[in-house]
Design a protein around this motif. Structure first.
Motif, mmCIF file in Angstrom:
data_model
loop_
_atom_site.group_PDB
_atom_site.id
_atom_site.type_symbol
_atom_site.label_atom_id
_atom_site.label_comp_id
_atom_site.label_asym_id
_atom_site.label_seq_id
_atom_site.Cartn_x
_atom_site.Cartn_y
_atom_site.Cartn_z
ATOM 1 N N TYR A 174 0.856 -1.192 0.000
ATOM 2 C CA TYR A 174 0.000 0.000 0.000
ATOM 3 C C TYR A 174 0.889 1.237 0.000
ATOM 4 O O TYR A 174 2.023 1.199 0.496
ATOM 5 C CB TYR A 174 -0.882 0.002 1.253
ATOM 6 C CG TYR A 174 -2.093 -0.899 1.138
ATOM 7 C CD1 TYR A 174 -3.350 -0.379 0.840
ATOM 8 C CD2 TYR A 174 -1.981 -2.274 1.316
ATOM 9 C CE1 TYR A 174 -4.460 -1.204 0.726
ATOM 10 C CE2 TYR A 174 -3.097 -3.107 1.205
ATOM 11 C CZ TYR A 174 -4.323 -2.565 0.915
ATOM 12 O OH TYR A 174 -5.422 -3.377 0.797
ATOM 13 N N HIS A 230 -3.693 3.559 8.089
ATOM 14 C CA HIS A 230 -4.065 2.268 8.669
ATOM 15 C C HIS A 230 -3.528 2.137 10.095
ATOM 16 O O HIS A 230 -4.263 1.848 11.028
ATOM 17 C CB HIS A 230 -3.537 1.121 7.803
ATOM 18 C CG HIS A 230 -3.825 -0.248 8.371
ATOM 19 N ND1 HIS A 230 -2.977 -0.880 9.247
ATOM 20 C CD2 HIS A 230 -4.881 -1.094 8.201
ATOM 21 C CE1 HIS A 230 -3.487 -2.058 9.588
ATOM 22 N NE2 HIS A 230 -4.644 -2.217 8.962
ATOM 23 N N ARG A 244 -8.638 6.503 -0.149
ATOM 24 C CA ARG A 244 -8.744 5.170 -0.748
ATOM 25 C C ARG A 244 -9.484 5.216 -2.085
ATOM 26 O O ARG A 244 -9.140 4.504 -3.030
ATOM 27 C CB ARG A 244 -9.462 4.255 0.247
ATOM 28 C CG ARG A 244 -9.843 2.900 -0.275
ATOM 29 C CD ARG A 244 -8.597 2.060 -0.539
ATOM 30 N NE ARG A 244 -8.891 0.656 -0.456
ATOM 31 C CZ ARG A 244 -9.392 -0.058 -1.431
ATOM 32 N NH1 ARG A 244 -9.684 0.514 -2.572
ATOM 33 N NH2 ARG A 244 -9.599 -1.346 -1.269
ATOM 34 N N HIS A 289 -12.914 -6.048 4.441
ATOM 35 C CA HIS A 289 -12.409 -4.670 4.439
ATOM 36 C C HIS A 289 -13.561 -3.672 4.277
ATOM 37 O O HIS A 289 -13.603 -2.657 4.976
ATOM 38 C CB HIS A 289 -11.368 -4.473 3.329
ATOM 39 C CG HIS A 289 -10.111 -5.258 3.554
ATOM 40 N ND1 HIS A 289 -9.172 -5.498 2.578
ATOM 41 C CD2 HIS A 289 -9.636 -5.865 4.663
ATOM 42 C CE1 HIS A 289 -8.182 -6.212 3.086
ATOM 43 N NE2 HIS A 289 -8.442 -6.448 4.341
ATOM 44 N N TYR A 311 -14.710 -0.769 7.011
ATOM 45 C CA TYR A 311 -14.917 0.659 6.750
ATOM 46 C C TYR A 311 -16.314 1.088 7.219
ATOM 47 O O TYR A 311 -16.473 2.140 7.850
ATOM 48 C CB TYR A 311 -14.737 0.982 5.265
ATOM 49 C CG TYR A 311 -13.287 1.113 4.829
ATOM 50 C CD1 TYR A 311 -12.453 2.041 5.437
ATOM 51 C CD2 TYR A 311 -12.763 0.321 3.820
ATOM 52 C CE1 TYR A 311 -11.123 2.166 5.047
ATOM 53 C CE2 TYR A 311 -11.434 0.441 3.420
ATOM 54 C CZ TYR A 311 -10.620 1.363 4.046
ATOM 55 O OH TYR A 311 -9.315 1.490 3.663
ATOM 56 N N HIS A 354 -10.101 -10.017 11.201
ATOM 57 C CA HIS A 354 -9.082 -9.373 10.361
ATOM 58 C C HIS A 354 -7.670 -9.679 10.878
ATOM 59 O O HIS A 354 -6.776 -10.058 10.107
ATOM 60 C CB HIS A 354 -9.370 -7.872 10.376
ATOM 61 C CG HIS A 354 -8.420 -7.010 9.630
ATOM 62 N ND1 HIS A 354 -8.305 -7.035 8.258
ATOM 63 C CD2 HIS A 354 -7.535 -6.067 10.051
ATOM 64 C CE1 HIS A 354 -7.389 -6.143 7.877
ATOM 65 N NE2 HIS A 354 -6.903 -5.542 8.956
ATOM 66 N N ARG A 370 2.272 -6.146 2.800
ATOM 67 C CA ARG A 370 1.569 -5.119 2.017
ATOM 68 C C ARG A 370 1.264 -3.903 2.901
ATOM 69 O O ARG A 370 1.200 -2.787 2.422
ATOM 70 C CB ARG A 370 0.256 -5.689 1.463
ATOM 71 C CG ARG A 370 0.471 -6.626 0.281
ATOM 72 C CD ARG A 370 -0.694 -7.582 0.111
ATOM 73 N NE ARG A 370 -1.944 -6.942 -0.247
ATOM 74 C CZ ARG A 370 -2.272 -6.545 -1.477
ATOM 75 N NH1 ARG A 370 -1.416 -6.718 -2.464
ATOM 76 N NH2 ARG A 370 -3.439 -6.004 -1.718
HETATM 77 C C1 HEM Z 1 -8.166 -1.587 14.815
HETATM 78 C C2 HEM Z 1 -7.697 -2.598 14.115
HETATM 79 C C3 HEM Z 1 -7.675 -2.628 12.598
HETATM 80 C C4 HEM Z 1 -8.521 -2.070 11.685
HETATM 81 C C5 HEM Z 1 -9.799 -1.266 11.972
HETATM 82 C C6 HEM Z 1 -8.022 -2.411 10.358
HETATM 83 C C7 HEM Z 1 -8.614 -2.043 9.157
HETATM 84 C C8 HEM Z 1 -8.161 -2.368 7.894
HETATM 85 C C9 HEM Z 1 -8.801 -2.039 6.644
HETATM 86 C C10 HEM Z 1 -10.100 -1.243 6.519
HETATM 87 C C11 HEM Z 1 -8.039 -2.541 5.631
HETATM 88 C C12 HEM Z 1 -8.341 -2.433 4.135
HETATM 89 C C13 HEM Z 1 -7.396 -1.472 3.493
HETATM 90 C C14 HEM Z 1 -7.840 -1.092 2.091
HETATM 91 O O1 HEM Z 1 -7.793 -1.919 1.180
HETATM 92 O O2 HEM Z 1 -8.233 0.086 1.910
HETATM 93 C C15 HEM Z 1 -6.912 -3.210 6.231
HETATM 94 C C16 HEM Z 1 -5.903 -3.850 5.528
HETATM 95 C C17 HEM Z 1 -4.892 -4.579 6.124
HETATM 96 N N1 HEM Z 1 -4.674 -4.735 7.490
HETATM 97 FE FE1 HEM Z 1 -5.751 -3.928 8.981
HETATM 98 N N2 HEM Z 1 -6.870 -3.160 10.493
HETATM 99 C C18 HEM Z 1 -6.633 -3.316 11.850
HETATM 100 C C19 HEM Z 1 -5.596 -3.978 12.441
HETATM 101 C C20 HEM Z 1 -4.635 -4.685 11.760
HETATM 102 C C21 HEM Z 1 -3.556 -5.442 12.376
HETATM 103 C C22 HEM Z 1 -3.307 -5.540 13.889
HETATM 104 C C23 HEM Z 1 -2.851 -6.023 11.352
HETATM 105 C C24 HEM Z 1 -1.651 -6.947 11.436
HETATM 106 C C25 HEM Z 1 -1.504 -7.879 12.346
HETATM 107 C C26 HEM Z 1 -3.460 -5.616 10.100
HETATM 108 C C27 HEM Z 1 -3.027 -5.976 8.848
HETATM 109 C C28 HEM Z 1 -3.574 -5.567 7.655
HETATM 110 C C29 HEM Z 1 -3.062 -5.959 6.349
HETATM 111 C C30 HEM Z 1 -1.869 -6.878 6.072
HETATM 112 C C31 HEM Z 1 -3.887 -5.340 5.392
HETATM 113 C C32 HEM Z 1 -3.778 -5.457 3.854
HETATM 114 C C33 HEM Z 1 -4.524 -6.667 3.410
HETATM 115 C C34 HEM Z 1 -4.467 -6.882 1.896
HETATM 116 O O3 HEM Z 1 -4.508 -5.942 1.122
HETATM 117 O O4 HEM Z 1 -4.379 -8.007 1.488
HETATM 118 N N3 HEM Z 1 -4.541 -4.804 10.383
HETATM 119 N N4 HEM Z 1 -6.998 -3.095 7.603
#
Ligand code: HEM
Ligand code: HEM
Length: 186
Positions: A15, A23, A74, A97, A101, A163, A181
């Motif tokens: 990203y 994020h 986004r 995802h 949102y 998630h 990513r």
């Molecule tokens: C409050 C907690 C969290 C929220 C609300 C959240 C929210 C999101 C959202 C909405 C996306 C989509 C991004 C997009 O395409 O626009 C995303 C992607 C991602 N998040 Fe989180 N996230 C949280 C915590 C975490 C944590 C703790 C990790 C890692 C352990 C993580 C790892 C990722 C990864 C790797 C992606 C990319 C996934 C992909 O494109 O394949 N997130 N997150």
């Protein structure tokens, strides 16, 4: 030469820096918001807005603002091409995802409505005054609070757990590049 090509390839699969910053900032603020929400006193008929409740309102409405900015960013910046995953996993990821949102918008909105119903002023990050979302009735119906608590635990927290479990599954079991990513240094 090979190292440079690899690092370019890794970067193009990640990203963009603004999306990553938004994020991880969201993660930090949501964790703080749950901590304050669980620590502050319960709301009763004559509760006054004490420090912790004020912090909760300021931080929560700030999160709402941040999410609106994040969604705007986004919509103008496509994410990197999807990783090589089975098609059903890509659909589940995209669905989760989108649901995240939606929950990140609806959870603060239900909180804001609860605060307005109690007649409490709301300032995003304590600075930007927001209007009352609903009128302040003499007796606040319990469903304001119930709607917020439902969103907080049954919707948002459940989605966050799913998630994070998915991120750990990719990292620890499949050992693929999905986590990098969002955390390219990894
Ligand atoms: C409050 C907690 C969290 C929220 C609300 C959240 C929210 C999101 C959202 C909405 C996306 C989509 C991004 C997009 O395409 O626009 C995303 C992607 C991602 N998040 Fe989180 N996230 C949280 C915590 C975490 C944590 C703790 C990790 C890692 C352990 C993580 C790892 C990722 C990864 C790797 C992606 C990319 C996934 C992909 O494109 O394949 N997130 N997150
Ligand atoms: C994503 C953002 C938010 C999260 C994660 C969150 C989380 C929480 C949590 C954990 C509680 C305690 C629930 C319980 O009693 O078990 C709570 C209560 C509350 N929140 Fe939020 N909140 C958010 C946004 C907001 C916003 C934006 C406002 C207002 C502007 C707000 C106003 C309230 C109020 C008034 C209560 C007390 C309800 C009552 O006990 O009657 N919240 N929230």
């Amino acid at each position: 030469m090979g190292a440079i090509a690899t690092s370019r390839r890794t970067r193009s699969m990640a990203y963009d820096p603004v999306a990553r910053a938004l994020h991880w900032l969201t993660v930090l603020l949501i964790a703080a918001e749950y901590t304050v929400g669980l620590t502050m006193p319960g709301i009763h008929r004559n509760t006054r807005v004490g420090t912790l409740i004020s912090i909760h309102l300021a931080l929560g409405s700030g999160i709402l603002l941040l999410i609106v900015l994040r969604i705007a960013w986004r919509s103008r910046h496509r994410p990197p091409p999807p990783p090589p995953l089975p098609r059903w996993q890509r659909y589940v990821a995209a669905g989760t995802h989108a649901a995240l949102y939606a929950a990140l918008v609806l959870t603060p909105l239900t909180g804001w409505a609860t605060a307005s119903a109690h007649g409490w002023p709301v300032r995003a990050f304590g600075l930007l005054p927001l209007p009352a979302l609903v009128a302040h009735p003499p007796h606040v119906p319990p469903w304001f609070w119930e709607a917020h608590v439902f969103m907080v635990y049954w919707v948002l927290l459940t989605l966050i757990i799913v998630h994070i479990a998915a991120a750990l599954y990719h990292r620890l079991i499949r050992r693929d590049s999905v986590l990098s990513r969002m955390l390219p240094g990894l």
